[in-house]
Scaffold this active site. Structure first.
Site, mmCIF file in Angstrom:
data_model
loop_
_atom_site.group_PDB
_atom_site.id
_atom_site.type_symbol
_atom_site.label_atom_id
_atom_site.label_comp_id
_atom_site.label_asym_id
_atom_site.label_seq_id
_atom_site.Cartn_x
_atom_site.Cartn_y
_atom_site.Cartn_z
ATOM 1 N N HIS A 102 0.830 -1.215 0.000
ATOM 2 C CA HIS A 102 0.000 0.000 0.000
ATOM 3 C C HIS A 102 0.865 1.268 0.000
ATOM 4 O O HIS A 102 0.504 2.284 0.586
ATOM 5 C CB HIS A 102 -0.956 0.024 1.196
ATOM 6 C CG HIS A 102 -1.944 -1.094 1.202
ATOM 7 N ND1 HIS A 102 -3.140 -1.037 0.507
ATOM 8 C CD2 HIS A 102 -1.920 -2.309 1.799
ATOM 9 C CE1 HIS A 102 -3.805 -2.172 0.684
ATOM 10 N NE2 HIS A 102 -3.089 -2.959 1.462
ATOM 11 N N ASN A 175 -10.078 -3.150 2.060
ATOM 12 C CA ASN A 175 -9.759 -3.146 0.638
ATOM 13 C C ASN A 175 -11.024 -2.941 -0.184
ATOM 14 O O ASN A 175 -12.135 -2.935 0.353
ATOM 15 C CB ASN A 175 -9.102 -4.470 0.226
ATOM 16 C CG ASN A 175 -7.699 -4.642 0.774
ATOM 17 O OD1 ASN A 175 -6.965 -3.679 0.924
ATOM 18 N ND2 ASN A 175 -7.330 -5.874 1.086
#
Length: 717
Positions: A102, A175
């Site tokens: 990320h 997510n």
């Protein structure tokens, strides 16, 4: 208790009066002996104005910010130049280690509002009353690539929200896909190592289409459900504003009576779901590496605030025990047809960050940040994350005091006996740094104490069908079915969405150089869907291997339309962009009519011309928003053209203009055009269909994709 004095400046936060970059004031511009520009505070300016004067980090005013101190005009630089040393020292250490996953992200501030109170389910303060609000900070991200990668690879997207509630920070770290690749956190390093750049060669960046990832997938059938989602159009979203968000794990609500329920968290975009075509995503990465980042920033800047409805799936242990899968298995989802999502709130992002590094880069999300009324379950992936996220903040941010960074600090009071540590920016007073203590009896501040009545209390009953007396390194048998839900996902897609999944698998596996790895993945796909495996094998021109033996035989589950982007698509222009191609002599009235219709529907018109700047049209002039070669049609949701026959003929010799229409047609977008454009459409091979319409029909046609066009444009697996 002794009276507390008003804090002196030394006892305030040292950054209390700090305002970097603030203020507007006149400057004097002069040239130095070497022709360098010096911008100085005007001699007549008020020299008591601290904001106007450039200083070092300790408040020493600087006389010259253009030249280092030297021994003579052409001599060596002197070590005593503390201004140079501090400036270079700070620059050398401006960057912190990027997130291992990320790393590339975009963040924004906003507000969350409770739209349905649920005190019967949770004691969480934010959900006790309709209208309760709290600030939020949300960060979207790709997973695999580094901070310098692109926005549009095929990848899972992170969707992390920090709620600054009156009971403390709650971080919902999820997510845009409701399931994850692995079941146990002990496999997370292996997963990430496999999908990251290959260790010996340092590439590919931000891509799963390589040997090591698919080798891992082929050996770990539990990954297949998330792989199916990633290979679907969910893996290439049109915009962060048009993705769903999921908490992934099964969490627990606990109400004021101590009663618990299982809960899954969902974010649903108000603008609806929308994706890209793979070829389109690849082209966008070349045209605009920052496509998603720019889209989010500019939408907020223009007042088109993106919003998501917040929903929950709530169920109890009895319901969970009857399912053919384990609700603690992070590779499984609960179909919305089985447990509908109940909408209880809305998040609106309404402010961009003031400083990308200070906020988006330094924000520290942790699944362990929960508030009373929200608790964990025995999900083994979640349990590992509860340790990992806290541990990584020390590595990235350099100190246990990362909670004092403004974007991480709670907006409610926080008091404890934790002291000191690297980069302590607060100034705790008094002697009380331990408890129990009796300092209050001597009139001193004795500090805070625990509160059993309102403090966080872990849900005590063991209601997860678990015998805690044994210490075992095992997976429960209820985690053994790795194929039923991937099959459910694939069979819930539309015909062309299935083709996209098959084509994505063909593309990814074509990048795998190890034949046995390709064969193993195909053998796993046969357990998901035989026709899918056949399509992928045909696309690779290989024979189907024997079917892999499943640990548990899959079952056919009812189709879930909520798993398909296209089945739940919104017919709207809101949040979408129309590219309008004009050139000299175009009809300004037609252009303005088109722009106004798009704006009225909540969309954004973007005028493209062969040359950027003012364009002379019939009826006046217009300033183009972008130049043709730099504004390809992949950047827009639909295109329109207002051209004279002469200019259209001229543009047939411009490859950028021809490709503008050719790509829009190939990507199944609406093309609205005037009669004069026909010669250019013919040159681009654009054939008339339901999505190729006259300008006056655009409003009725909209910015939807015309998927019926796709089979005659490209070979899909």
């Amino acid at each position: 208790m002794a009276d507390r004095k008003i804090p002196s400046p030394a006892h305030r936060n040292s950054l209390y009066d700090h305002a970097p970059g603030a203020g507007q004031f006149p400057t004097t511009d002069t040239l130095g002996a070497g022709g360098e520009l010096h911008q100085s505070v005007e001699s007549g300016h008020d020299h008591s104005d601290g904001v106007a004067h450039l200083t070092d980090n300790f408040g020493h005013r600087i006389a010259d910010n253009e030249n280092s101190l030297k021994a003579g005009a052409r001599g060596p630089t002197l070590l005593e130049d503390f201004i140079l040393r501090e400036k270079i020292f700070h620059f050398d250490h401006e960057r912190i280690p990027e997130r291992i996953v990320h790393a590339r992200g975009s963040g924004a501030h906003g507000v969350f509002e409770c739209t349905k109170a649920i005190p019967h389910l949770t004691q969480a303060s934010i959900f006790q009353k309709v209208g309760n609000t709290c600030p939020v900070f949300t960060r979207f991200s790709t997973v695999a690539g580094g901070a310098g990668s692109v926005d549009t690879p095929r990848d899972v997207r992170g969707f992390a929200v920090k709620f600054y509630t009156d009971a403390g920070n709650w971080d919902l770290v999820g997510n845009n896909i409701p399931v994850f690749f692995i079941q146990d956190a002990i496999k997370f390093p292996d997963l990430v190592h496999s999908v990251k750049m290959e260790a010996d060669r340092g590439y590919p960046q931000a891509a799963s289409a390589h040997d090591t990832f698919w080798d891992f997938v082929g050996l770990m059938p539990e990954t297949l459900h998330t792989v199916m989602w990633a290979m679907s159009d969910r893996g290439i979203p049109r915009s962060f504003r048009m993705i769903e968000g999921f908490g992934v794990h099964t969490f627990r609500f606990v109400n004021g009576d101590g009663r618990g329920h299982f809960v899954k968290f969902h974010w649903k975009p108000v603008l609806g779901l929308q994706s890209l075509i793979w070829d389109e995503a690849v082209r966008i990465s070349g045209a605009d590496n920052d496509f998603h980042r720019r889209d989010l920033f500019e939408a907020i800047e223009q007042g088109h605030y993106p919003a998501w409805d917040f929903g929950v799936q709530v169920f109890d242990e009895d319901w969970a025990a009857r399912q053919p899968y384990d609700v603690l298995d992070a590779t499984k989802l609960i179909p919305e047809e089985e447990v509908p999502v109940e909408i209880i709130g809305r998040m609106t992002l309404n402010r961009n960050v003031d400083n990308f590094f200070a906020e988006t880069e330094q924000v520290a999300f942790m699944p362990s940040n929960v508030i009373p009324g929200i608790d964990f379950t025995n999900d083994p992936l979640l349990q590992g994350r509860l340790f990992s996220y806290l541990d990584t903040q020390k590595s990235r941010l350099g100190t246990t005091n990362f909670h004092q960074i403004p974007v991480n600090a709670p907006k409610c009071p926080f008091h404890n006996f934790q002291r000191d540590g690297m980069m302590q920016t607060l100034v705790p007073t008094g002697r009380a740094n331990y408890e129990p203590n009796s300092l209050a009896q001597a009139g001193e501040n004795g500090g805070p104490r625990a509160c059993p009545a309102t403090g966080f209390a872990t849900f005590a009953p063991d209601t997860e069908r678990n015998d805690p007396s044994g210490k075992l390194r095992v997976r429960p048998e209820s985690f053994a079915d790795h194929y039923s839900q991937p099959r459910l996902f694939y069979r819930s897609q539309t015909r062309n969405e299935r083709a996209h999944i098959a084509s994505a698998l063909v593309f990814e596996l074509s990048k795998v150089g190890l034949e046995h790895v390709r064969g193993r993945v195909l053998s796993q796909l046969r357990n998901v869907d035989e026709s899918l495996a056949q399509r992928v094998a045909a696309g690779l021109a290989v024979d189907l291997p024997e079917k892999a033996k499943p640990a548990k035989e899959p079952v056919d589950l009812p189709v879930s339309d909520r798993l398909s982007i296209q089945k739940q698509a919104l017919d709207t222009m809101a949040g979408r962009t129309l590219g309008i191609l004009v050139a000299e002599g175009s009809d300004l009235a037609q252009v303005n009519q088109l722009r106004e219709s798009v704006l009225h529907a909540g969309g954004t018109p973007f005028v493209v011309a062969p040359k950027v700047g003012s364009v002379i049209l019939k009826g006046g002039t217009i300033k183009a928003d972008g130049q043709l070669a730099g504004s390809p049609s992949v950047l827009f949701d639909a295109v329109a053209s207002v051209l004279t026959p002469d200019m259209a003929e001229k543009l047939t010799h411009d490859s950028a203009a021809v490709d503008w229409f050719m790509s829009a047609y190939a990507h199944c977008k609406t093309i609205a055009h005037c009669k004069g454009t026909q010669v250019l459409l013919d040159r681009a091979g654009v054939e008339k269909d339901a999505g190729v319409v006259p300008l006056e029909a655009f409003a009725a046609t909209g910015m939807t994709r015309h998927w019926e066009r796709e089979p005659k444009l490209r070979d899909l697996a």
